[in-house]
Design an enzyme around this catalytic site. Structure first.
Site, PDB file in Angstrom:
ATOM      1  N   VAL A 111      31.318  47.003  47.088  1.00 19.09           N
ATOM      2  CA  VAL A 111      32.429  47.367  46.209  1.00 19.09           C
ATOM      3  C   VAL A 111      33.694  47.599  47.035  1.00 19.09           C
ATOM      4  O   VAL A 111      34.796  47.239  46.612  1.00 19.09           O
ATOM      5  CB  VAL A 111      32.085  48.626  45.369  1.00 19.09           C
ATOM      6  CG1 VAL A 111      33.288  49.080  44.552  1.00 19.09           C
ATOM      7  CG2 VAL A 111      30.891  48.359  44.460  1.00 19.09           C
ATOM      8  N   CYS A 112      33.528  48.143  48.229  1.00 20.00           N
ATOM      9  CA  CYS A 112      34.678  48.517  49.061  1.00 20.00           C
ATOM     10  C   CYS A 112      35.671  47.381  49.286  1.00 20.00           C
ATOM     11  O   CYS A 112      36.879  47.582  49.107  1.00 20.00           O
ATOM     12  CB  CYS A 112      34.212  49.100  50.391  1.00 20.00           C
ATOM     13  SG  CYS A 112      33.147  50.550  50.207  1.00 20.00           S
TER      14      CYS A 112
END
EC number: 1.11.1.26
Length: 188
Positions: free
Chosen positions: A47-48
Site C-alpha cells: 500500500v505504501c
C-alpha cells in the site's frame, strides 16, 4: 494531553532526497513553515508506494502552499535510496524520506508499533510554530488520499490566517466559512 495542539518534539534524522547527497533534518529545520510528516510502515511494501505516489502527484501543489513533505519509515536512509532507485513509483518522488531506524520520530509522534519496529500509517500536519494541527491515522490495509490532505491543509491555513473563522465539513477554498457565535447555536 492529546497530540493535536502539542509541539513538535526535538529530533534529528538522516534524509534521502532525489538528486541530493544524504543530509540531516532536525526539528529546527521544520520550524517557520508548514510541514507534513507522512509515516508509513516500510519500504518495499504494498500500500505504501501507492500512497507515496499519490502524495507525490500533489507535491508541487503543497510546495506552492508553503508546505514541505517528509516521508518517514523506520527504514534507513540507505533503504530509502535503494527503494527510490529500484521502484518506478518511488523513483518519481522528489520529497525527502527520513530514516528512523532508531524509532525517535515514530516514538515522538506515538506511532511506533510496539514489538514490530514499524510505524503506523499516519499523517501529521505541523504549522510554522511547530504545533501539530492535523492528524490522520489508518489501519495497515487502508491507504490515504492526498486530495483530502491538501483540502485539510488549506482549511488549517485559512483558520490560522483568519482568527475567529472556522471551516465547516467538506469546506473547499473559496467557500463560505463560519464565525462561531451565540447567534449560530442551534441554527446549523
Amino acid at each position: 494531553m492529546g497530540i493535536i495542539g502539542s509541539q513538535l518534539k526535538p529530533f534529528s534524522a538522516t534524509a534521502f532526497q532525489a538528486g541530493k547527497d544524504f543530509f540531516q533534518v532536525t526539528d529546527e529545520d521544520v520550524r517557520g513553515k508548514w510541514a507534513v510528516f507522512f509515516f508509513y510502515p516500510a519500504d518495499f511494501t504494498f500500500v505504501c508506494p501507492t500512497e507515496l505516489e499519490d502524495l507525490g502527484e500533489h507535491y508541487d501543489m503543497l510546495q506552492k502552499l508553503g508546505v514541505e513533505v517528509y516521508a518517514v519509515s523506520t527504514d534507513t536512509h540507505f533503504s530509502h535510496k535503494a527503494w527510490h532507485d529500484t521502484s518506478e513509483k518511488i523513483g518519481k518522488l522528489n520529497f525527502p524520506f527520513l530514516g528512523d531506524q532508531n524509532h525517535n520520530l515514530a516514538t515522538n509522534f506515538d506511532v511506533l508499533r510496539e514489538g514490530a519496529g514499524l510505524a503506523d500509517r499516519a499523517t501529521f500536519v505541523i504549522d510554522p510554530d511547530g504545533v501539530i494541527q492535523l492528524v490522520e491515522q489508518t489501519c495497515e490495509g487502508v491507504g490515504r488520499n492526498a486530495n483530502e490532505l491538501v483540502r485539510k491543509i488549506r482549511a488549517a491555513q485559512y483558520v490560522r490566517n483568519n482568527p475567529g473563522q472556522v471551516c465547516p465539513a467538506a469546506w473547499e477554498e473559496g467557500e463560505e466559512t463560519l464565525a462561531p457565535s451565540l447567534d449560530l447555536v442551534g441554527k446549523i
